[in-house]
Design a protein around this motif. Sequence first.
Motif, short mmCIF file in Angstrom:
data_model
loop_
_atom_site.label_atom_id
_atom_site.label_comp_id
_atom_site.label_asym_id
_atom_site.label_seq_id
_atom_site.Cartn_x
_atom_site.Cartn_y
_atom_site.Cartn_z
N LEU A 247 206.16 -3.85 114.35
CA LEU A 247 206.05 -4.17 115.77
C LEU A 247 204.74 -4.91 116.03
N THR A 248 204.82 -6.19 116.40
CA THR A 248 203.60 -6.98 116.60
C THR A 248 203.79 -8.00 117.72
N ASP A 249 202.68 -8.35 118.36
CA ASP A 249 202.76 -9.36 119.43
C ASP A 249 201.93 -10.59 119.11
N GLY A 250 201.43 -10.69 117.87
CA GLY A 250 200.55 -11.82 117.57
C GLY A 250 200.70 -12.37 116.17
N GLU A 251 200.28 -13.61 116.02
CA GLU A 251 200.25 -14.23 114.70
C GLU A 251 199.14 -13.57 113.88
N ASN A 252 199.36 -13.49 112.58
CA ASN A 252 198.35 -12.87 111.72
C ASN A 252 197.37 -13.91 111.18
N ALA A 253 196.14 -13.46 110.95
CA ALA A 253 195.09 -14.34 110.44
C ALA A 253 195.07 -14.38 108.91
N ASP A 254 195.85 -13.52 108.27
CA ASP A 254 195.81 -13.42 106.79
C ASP A 254 197.13 -13.88 106.18
N ARG A 255 197.56 -15.06 106.54
CA ARG A 255 198.88 -15.54 106.13
C ARG A 255 199.06 -15.52 104.62
N ARG B 178 204.96 -18.04 118.78
CA ARG B 178 205.98 -18.69 117.96
C ARG B 178 206.38 -17.82 116.76
N PHE B 179 205.45 -17.01 116.29
CA PHE B 179 205.69 -16.14 115.13
C PHE B 179 206.19 -16.94 113.92
N ASP B 180 205.49 -18.02 113.64
CA ASP B 180 205.88 -18.88 112.52
C ASP B 180 205.89 -18.12 111.20
N PHE B 181 204.88 -17.27 111.00
CA PHE B 181 204.81 -16.53 109.74
C PHE B 181 206.02 -15.61 109.58
N ARG C 138 208.94 -15.73 111.10
CA ARG C 138 210.18 -16.50 110.98
C ARG C 138 210.33 -17.06 109.56
N SER C 139 209.23 -17.59 109.02
CA SER C 139 209.27 -18.15 107.67
C SER C 139 209.57 -17.07 106.63
N ALA C 140 208.96 -15.90 106.81
CA ALA C 140 209.20 -14.80 105.87
C ALA C 140 210.66 -14.37 105.92
N ALA C 141 211.22 -14.31 107.12
CA ALA C 141 212.63 -13.91 107.26
C ALA C 141 213.57 -14.94 106.63
N GLU C 142 213.20 -16.21 106.73
CA GLU C 142 214.03 -17.25 106.12
C GLU C 142 213.91 -17.24 104.60
N GLN C 143 212.73 -16.92 104.11
CA GLN C 143 212.45 -17.02 102.68
C GLN C 143 212.91 -15.79 101.89
#
Length: 259
Positions: free
Chosen positions: A167-175, A203-206, A208-213
């Motif tokens: 459960l998170t509301d922000g992008e992470n700094a440790d991609r 946007r939660f790019d990280f 979304r990318s993890a879920a796709e990968q």
Amino acid sequence: MTTFKLHKPEEEVRRVGFVLQKQGIHERIPAQVGLNIDVSGSMSDLFKSGAVQAALERILPVALYFDDDGRIDTWVFSNQEKMASLAPATAKNYEGYVEREIISNNKLKTVLWGGTDYGPVIRSNLMTYGLMEEEAAGGLLGMIFGMSRDTFGEETRSGVPAINYFLTDGENADRDAAWTLLQKAEHAESQIYYVMVGVGDERFDFLRSAAEQFPNVGFVSVKDLGEFVGSDDAYEKLLPAELCTWLKHEHDDEDEDHH
């Protein structure tokens, strides 16, 4: 703001079972259930409004269905190494859990309301379930500097797969660090599935990318956490088709191992 209050756990557990039946799971598959809760500064309003408590109460019936001990293994995290493993949430202690175990917990003063890093809590998840171990690195460097390397395994310590809600509301700094952990765990076919719940307008790019990968990572976009947990289809979203397929696969593999 719509929200959810767990009044009759048994009824909610039956609803979980019904959702799983629609996904083709007709017999109970044992699983451990965990919850990583972002306690960065931007999450504070969701704590104050009761939305995080409501989310925990909505996830608890999933744990009561899957987990023999009926518990949610619970972690909180912010940035850097600021994270902690808490007392598990259960049917006996869930009322007031967030206020008691998180907001008013003096031991968490240095953890609460920081930034957002995913890596340390993912590492703690994997180590807790026996899916990752730190071993001393070989050779001269290992001897001199005490360096270690991570080894990843397939089976959890109990042999029961783990479902972890994130459960998170922000992008992470440790991609890079977080991605490497997810990548290595997936490569080892580790028995853990992450349901990444992104709350708010990021946007939660990280995620979304993890879920796709990765086949063991799913992503759920949630604009309003209170509305989400209070919706009639919350369990459908918390138990997505990919997770159910993964669970059936893990269960089938276990059956084959026992024959």
